[in-house]
Design an enzyme around this catalytic site. Structure first.
Site, PDB file in Angstrom:
ATOM      1  CE1 TYR A 155      -4.124   1.901   0.668  1.00  0.00           C
ATOM      2  CE2 TYR A 155      -2.817   3.066   2.311  1.00  0.00           C
ATOM      3  CZ  TYR A 155      -3.963   2.967   1.548  1.00  0.00           C
ATOM      4  OH  TYR A 155      -4.948   3.924   1.653  1.00  0.00           O
ATOM      5  CE  LYS A 159      -3.819   4.980  -1.309  1.00  0.00           C
ATOM      6  NZ  LYS A 159      -4.902   5.436  -2.202  1.00  0.00           N
TER       7      LYS A 159
END
Length: 254
Positions: A155, A159
């Site tokens: 993640y 991002k």
């Protein structure tokens, strides 16, 4: 009184719940026509009912952001329905949290695909129409996890990648009257944070309290906090703000 986005057409990916729904609602409240693209049919149906009950003009479309053809068809339908597309919010995302040594190939790949390939597919499809009309706003939803977060190698990487993607879009598309910016939320109360609490085996109330104890503003974030930042980037008056990342986290982030 006419809203700030009266006459604008906004597409939000993953907009049927959580931050995405909060963002869509903000634009609807300020006069925009809303399109929501999501893979969750049940949540889409509920969102459509909620918005239409409040008298907002909206279109919902079931599509997987990872599949380029589905995204292109959905964007085309938005333009055919409303006549144009002014604002794209790349919000669709998933979590598959785990420590690096436990993380499976699929956990890594699915997160990369939804966040990065999904945002690429939607932006590429949307910019065709935005370039022709010499106007557009692309806002990518990043995260404070882009700065690193335990248990989120996938993640965090995705991002952070979105922030580089944002800056590149700003450079390439700026001359066509299109800006690209990114909002990076901190701790926001959503189903996603509930899932994180469940994963680590902590009651959600305690999880929220623990998060608040580290936030200088002394409270947790809500979807509307992110919606307000997205609206700032989308505003007509923000046309000279381009390629920026704003952390909406109740405090400073390095």
């Amino acid at each position: 009184m006419a809203g700030r986005f009266e006459g604008s057409v906004v597409l939000v990916t993953g907009g049927s719940q959580g931050i995405g729904k909060g963002v869509a609602l903000k634009f609807a409240e300020e006069g925009a026509k809303i399109a929501i693209l999501d893979i969750n049919e049940e949540a889409l149906g509920k969102a459509e009912k909620d918005f239409k009950e409040q008298g907002y003009t909206m279109l919902t479309k079931k599509a997987n952001v990872v599949e380029a053809e589905e995204v292109e068809a959905a964007v085309e339908e938005v333009v055919n329905t409303f006549g144009k597309l002014d604002i794209l919010v790349n919000n669709a995302g998933i979590i598959r949290d785990n420590m690096l040594f436990k993380m499976k190939d699929d956990d890594w790949q699915q997160v990369m695909d939804v966040h990065l390939k999904g945002s690429f597919n939607a932006s590429r499809a949307a910019q065709k129409y935005m370039v022709k009309q010499k106007y557009g706003r692309i806002i990518n939803i990043s995260s404070t996890s882009a700065l690193g977060n335990r248990g989120q190698a996938n993640y965090s990487t995705a991002k952070a990648g979105l922030q580089g993607f944002t800056k590149t879009l700003a450079i390439e598309l700026g001359k066509f009257g299109i800006t690209a910016n990114s909002v990076a939320p901190g701790f926001i109360e959503t189903n996603m944070t509930k899932a994180t609490a469940e994963r680590i085996g902590v009651p959600y109330e305690d999880f929220v309290k623990g998060a608040i104890s580290k936030i200088p503003a002394g409270r947790s974030g809500k979807p509307e906090d992110i919606a307000n930042a997205v609206a700032f980037f989308a505003d007509e008056n923000s046309s000279f703000v381009n390629g920026q990342v704003i952390y909406v986290a109740g405090g400073p982030k390095d």
